[in-house]
Motif scaffolding. Structure first.
Motif, PDB file in Angstrom:
ATOM      1  N   ARG A   7     -16.820   8.621  54.135  1.00  0.00           N
ATOM      2  CA  ARG A   7     -16.143   8.909  52.867  1.00  0.00           C
ATOM      3  C   ARG A   7     -15.661   7.635  52.186  1.00  0.00           C
ATOM      4  NH1 ARG A   7     -13.991  13.203  55.922  1.00  0.00           N
ATOM      5  NH2 ARG A   7     -11.947  12.196  56.073  1.00  0.00           N
ATOM      6  N   ASP A   8     -15.196   6.671  52.961  1.00  0.00           N
ATOM      7  CA  ASP A   8     -14.766   5.408  52.352  1.00  0.00           C
ATOM      8  C   ASP A   8     -15.958   4.615  51.825  1.00  0.00           C
ATOM      9  OD1 ASP A   8     -12.106   5.934  52.764  1.00  0.00           O
ATOM     10  OD2 ASP A   8     -11.931   4.739  54.585  1.00  0.00           O
ATOM     11  N   ALA A   9     -17.100   4.713  52.499  1.00  0.00           N
ATOM     12  CA  ALA A   9     -18.312   4.056  51.988  1.00  0.00           C
ATOM     13  C   ALA A   9     -18.703   4.646  50.640  1.00  0.00           C
ATOM     14  CB  ALA A   9     -19.457   4.217  52.989  1.00  0.00           C
ATOM     15  N   ALA A  10     -18.582   5.970  50.512  1.00  0.00           N
ATOM     16  CA  ALA A  10     -18.895   6.618  49.230  1.00  0.00           C
ATOM     17  C   ALA A  10     -17.927   6.157  48.148  1.00  0.00           C
ATOM     18  CB  ALA A  10     -18.835   8.142  49.383  1.00  0.00           C
ATOM     19  N   ALA A  40     -22.584   9.410  47.665  1.00  0.00           N
ATOM     20  CA  ALA A  40     -22.169  10.514  48.540  1.00  0.00           C
ATOM     21  C   ALA A  40     -23.315  10.931  49.453  1.00  0.00           C
ATOM     22  CB  ALA A  40     -21.694  11.702  47.705  1.00  0.00           C
ATOM     23  N   ALA A  41     -24.496  11.083  48.875  1.00  0.00           N
ATOM     24  CA  ALA A  41     -25.649  11.504  49.672  1.00  0.00           C
ATOM     25  C   ALA A  41     -26.028  10.441  50.695  1.00  0.00           C
ATOM     26  CB  ALA A  41     -26.831  11.801  48.752  1.00  0.00           C
ATOM     27  N   LEU A  42     -26.017   9.184  50.282  1.00  0.00           N
ATOM     28  CA  LEU A  42     -26.415   8.098  51.177  1.00  0.00           C
ATOM     29  C   LEU A  42     -25.447   7.982  52.353  1.00  0.00           C
ATOM     30  CD1 LEU A  42     -28.650   5.940  51.293  1.00  0.00           C
ATOM     31  CD2 LEU A  42     -27.072   4.379  50.160  1.00  0.00           C
ATOM     32  N   ALA A  43     -24.159   8.063  52.067  1.00  0.00           N
ATOM     33  CA  ALA A  43     -23.165   7.959  53.144  1.00  0.00           C
ATOM     34  C   ALA A  43     -23.259   9.136  54.105  1.00  0.00           C
ATOM     35  CB  ALA A  43     -21.767   7.873  52.543  1.00  0.00           C
ATOM     36  N   GLN A  44     -23.429  10.342  53.557  1.00  0.00           N
ATOM     37  CA  GLN A  44     -23.530  11.510  54.427  1.00  0.00           C
ATOM     38  C   GLN A  44     -24.808  11.481  55.250  1.00  0.00           C
ATOM     39  OE1 GLN A  44     -20.980  14.304  54.589  1.00  0.00           O
ATOM     40  NE2 GLN A  44     -22.081  13.918  56.477  1.00  0.00           N
ATOM     41  N   ALA A  45     -25.905  11.057  54.652  1.00  0.00           N
ATOM     42  CA  ALA A  45     -27.175  10.958  55.372  1.00  0.00           C
ATOM     43  C   ALA A  45     -27.096   9.933  56.492  1.00  0.00           C
ATOM     44  CB  ALA A  45     -28.297  10.593  54.399  1.00  0.00           C
ATOM     45  N   ALA A  85     -16.725  11.738  36.209  1.00  0.00           N
ATOM     46  CA  ALA A  85     -15.788  11.992  37.299  1.00  0.00           C
ATOM     47  C   ALA A  85     -15.537  13.481  37.488  1.00  0.00           C
ATOM     48  CB  ALA A  85     -14.477  11.266  37.018  1.00  0.00           C
ATOM     49  N   THR A  86     -15.183  14.171  36.407  1.00  0.00           N
ATOM     50  CA  THR A  86     -14.800  15.570  36.538  1.00  0.00           C
ATOM     51  C   THR A  86     -15.970  16.452  36.963  1.00  0.00           C
ATOM     52  OG1 THR A  86     -15.157  15.924  34.167  1.00  0.00           O
ATOM     53  CG2 THR A  86     -12.914  15.392  34.869  1.00  0.00           C
ATOM     54  N   CYS A  87     -17.164  16.146  36.487  1.00  0.00           N
ATOM     55  CA  CYS A  87     -18.345  16.920  36.875  1.00  0.00           C
ATOM     56  C   CYS A  87     -19.014  16.328  38.116  1.00  0.00           C
ATOM     57  CB  CYS A  87     -19.343  16.958  35.723  1.00  0.00           C
ATOM     58  SG  CYS A  87     -18.645  17.594  34.193  1.00  0.00           S
ATOM     59  N   GLY A  88     -18.806  15.043  38.328  1.00  0.00           N
ATOM     60  CA  GLY A  88     -19.434  14.383  39.466  1.00  0.00           C
ATOM     61  C   GLY A  88     -18.985  14.909  40.806  1.00  0.00           C
ATOM     62  N   VAL A  89     -17.736  15.350  40.880  1.00  0.00           N
ATOM     63  CA  VAL A  89     -17.225  15.851  42.160  1.00  0.00           C
ATOM     64  C   VAL A  89     -18.037  17.061  42.624  1.00  0.00           C
ATOM     65  CG1 VAL A  89     -15.449  17.380  41.194  1.00  0.00           C
ATOM     66  CG2 VAL A  89     -15.069  16.291  43.402  1.00  0.00           C
ATOM     67  N   PHE A  90     -18.530  17.876  41.689  1.00  0.00           N
ATOM     68  CA  PHE A  90     -19.389  19.005  42.056  1.00  0.00           C
ATOM     69  C   PHE A  90     -20.731  18.511  42.596  1.00  0.00           C
ATOM     70  CE2 PHE A  90     -16.570  20.804  38.789  1.00  0.00           C
ATOM     71  CZ  PHE A  90     -16.152  21.979  39.401  1.00  0.00           C
ATOM     72  N   GLY A  91     -21.282  17.472  41.952  1.00  0.00           N
ATOM     73  CA  GLY A  91     -22.554  16.926  42.405  1.00  0.00           C
ATOM     74  C   GLY A  91     -22.459  16.318  43.788  1.00  0.00           C
ATOM     75  N   ALA A  92     -21.386  15.586  44.045  1.00  0.00           N
ATOM     76  CA  ALA A  92     -21.206  14.978  45.362  1.00  0.00           C
ATOM     77  C   ALA A  92     -21.066  16.046  46.438  1.00  0.00           C
ATOM     78  CB  ALA A  92     -19.983  14.070  45.349  1.00  0.00           C
ATOM     79  N   ALA A  93     -20.338  17.115  46.124  1.00  0.00           N
ATOM     80  CA  ALA A  93     -20.171  18.210  47.096  1.00  0.00           C
ATOM     81  C   ALA A  93     -21.504  18.895  47.372  1.00  0.00           C
ATOM     82  CB  ALA A  93     -19.158  19.216  46.568  1.00  0.00           C
ATOM     83  N   ALA A  94     -22.293  19.124  46.325  1.00  0.00           N
ATOM     84  CA  ALA A  94     -23.584  19.777  46.508  1.00  0.00           C
ATOM     85  C   ALA A  94     -24.535  18.904  47.321  1.00  0.00           C
ATOM     86  CB  ALA A  94     -24.198  20.105  45.152  1.00  0.00           C
ATOM     87  N   ALA A  95     -24.525  17.596  47.059  1.00  0.00           N
ATOM     88  CA  ALA A  95     -25.396  16.686  47.797  1.00  0.00           C
ATOM     89  C   ALA A  95     -25.003  16.623  49.270  1.00  0.00           C
ATOM     90  CB  ALA A  95     -25.349  15.294  47.172  1.00  0.00           C
ATOM     91  N   GLY A  97     -23.187  18.786  50.876  1.00  0.00           N
ATOM     92  CA  GLY A  97     -23.377  20.121  51.444  1.00  0.00           C
ATOM     93  C   GLY A  97     -24.819  20.398  51.789  1.00  0.00           C
ATOM     94  N   SER A  98     -25.753  19.890  50.984  1.00  0.00           N
ATOM     95  CA  SER A  98     -27.175  20.033  51.283  1.00  0.00           C
ATOM     96  C   SER A  98     -27.505  19.360  52.612  1.00  0.00           C
ATOM     97  CB  SER A  98     -27.997  19.421  50.151  1.00  0.00           C
ATOM     98  OG  SER A  98     -29.375  19.419  50.454  1.00  0.00           O
ATOM     99  N   LEU A  99     -27.027  18.166  52.809  1.00  0.00           N
ATOM    100  CA  LEU A  99     -27.291  17.437  54.055  1.00  0.00           C
ATOM    101  C   LEU A  99     -26.614  18.087  55.255  1.00  0.00           C
ATOM    102  CD1 LEU A  99     -26.970  13.923  52.487  1.00  0.00           C
ATOM    103  CD2 LEU A  99     -28.981  14.706  53.749  1.00  0.00           C
ATOM    104  N   LEU A 100     -25.455  18.685  55.024  1.00  0.00           N
ATOM    105  CA  LEU A 100     -24.726  19.360  56.100  1.00  0.00           C
ATOM    106  C   LEU A 100     -25.282  20.746  56.393  1.00  0.00           C
ATOM    107  CD1 LEU A 100     -21.134  18.301  55.018  1.00  0.00           C
ATOM    108  CD2 LEU A 100     -22.261  17.628  57.155  1.00  0.00           C
TER     109      LEU A 100
END
Length: 380
Positions: A7-10, A40-45, A85-95, A97-100
């Motif tokens: 999360r800190d890397a993201a 977000a996707a890169l850090a989670q992956a 920022a306001t819409c990006g938080v949804f994108g980060a969660a979806a990305a 969440g996809s990996l998870l």
């Protein structure tokens, strides 16, 4: 060189992805998906040891969510809130969440807790701040947190968008809910993303393109006055006649017109303090009047257009009009131009050419199943 948890890397990568104003852009949503979704996707992956295919799928899905939410918020939201920022938080969660591998119930939980963290106010662009970068990093980090919590059964509001006390009700005075799920079988929204060739706010880019064309036709010393004409948001966001710092210069139609007419294709240093204080730039900048064209406003945000008019010392007037900006889907950058941009940015960041070549190769190899950790290792 830092060693951080995911999360800190993201947070760090999301923040640095916007510093030079060279991030990607989706016109209809008015968001910059890359520097939020990809960190977000890169850090989670990396944390999961995911495959390249899973990473790329997550990026496409995250961008889809972020862009579709961005299309739904309405113009009033963008006037006050930083939509990336306001819409990006949804994108980060979806990305993330996809990996998870979240199922629909838990993905809805993740999006609910992402939406309740949506934040980012535009006051940051009126002052010389670092807040805009923090917006991106926190959106990436907060979306990841929401997805990770959901994996462990942490619940969130499933009506976070449309509920009576939800995102649209609280932050979007003229929300467009139908735009969220309009044309579900249409091509992925990532295909409509634009790439920015110039290191300034995207609203200045069609004017920059017009200025570059006009520059070839005039003697700069003969300019008596200049008129920069754009759509309403370009005028509202980028009417900075006398910028005093690089942030304001990047959001100034006047500065963009002046520096391009004087110097040609704008570089990173054309928006630094040296350019802001340059007497030649300041003199020409003071001769630039800004005005709205209702016809261009009517085409916005699906098209970003501008016109530059120059009156010469003999009273004659020359003009150039652009209906789309370089880097848009109608006027795309070539692969070579994209790679040149990547090298320019990595050079500015201090990477050697040899290291940059390896990083570009590792990124391109992801499409063929290359190793994710090859990319993250080279970034470090």
């Amino acid at each position: 060189g830092l060693s951080l948890d995911a999360r800190d890397a993201a947070l760090v990568n999301g923040s640095v992805g916007n510093i030079l104003e060279m991030d990607d852009f989706h016109r209809a949503a008015i968001v910059h998906p890359g520097p939020v979704v990809i960190p977000a996707a890169l850090a989670q992956a990396e944390a999961l040891g995911s495959s390249a295919n899973d990473l790329l799928d997550a990026i496409v899905r995250g961008m889809e969510a972020m862009i579709r939410v961005g299309r739904s918020v309405g113009p009033a939201h963008y006037r006050v809130f930083h939509t990336t920022a306001t819409c990006g938080v949804f994108g980060a969660a979806a990305a993330a969440g996809s990996l998870l591998g979240l199922d629909p119930q838990r993905m809805a939980d993740a999006l609910g807790n992402a939406g309740t963290q949506a934040a980012g106010l535009w006051q940051c662009r009126l002052e010389d701040t670092m807040s805009k970068q923090l917006h991106n990093g926190r959106a990436a980090q907060s979306g990841m947190l929401a997805a990770q919590l959901a994996r462990h059964g942490f619940t969130g509001a499933h009506q976070i968008l449309e509920g009576p006390l939800g995102f649209w009700a609280g932050l979007c005075a003229d929300a467009r809910p139908d735009a969220l799920i309009d044309k579900p079988d249409a091509p992925w929204q990532i295909h409509d993303c634009s790439f920015k060739p110039w290191p300034a706010c995207r609203h200045t880019h069609p004017l920059i393109d017009a200025a570059l064309a006009l520059r070839e036709r005039i003697d700069i010393g003969r300019i008596r006055s200049t008129r920069a004409i754009g759509y309403r948001d370009a005028v509202l966001m980028c009417n900075q006649p006398d910028p005093v710092n690089p942030v304001q210069a990047k959001f100034s139609l006047q500065h963009a017109a002046a520096v391009v007419l004087l110097r040609g294709k704008p570089r990173l240093d054309d928006f630094d303090m040296g350019a802001v204080r340059s007497p030649d730039v300041a003199t020409l900048r003071a001769r630039v009047e800004v005005a709205e064209d209702p016809a261009l406003s009517a085409r916005y945000p699906d098209h970003f257009g501008a016109e530059l008019q120059v009156m010469l010392d003999d009273g004659s007037t020359l003009h150039e009009r652009r209906l789309d900006a370089l880097g848009d889907t109608e006027f795309p950058l070539s692969r070579e131009q994209l790679l040149d941009k990547a090298h320019m940015l990595m050079d500015a960041a201090g990477y050697s050419r040899a290291h940059a070549d390896k990083l570009v190769a590792a990124c391109l190899a992801l499409a063929e199943g290359g190793a994710v950790n090859a990319v993250t290792h080279l970034i470090q």
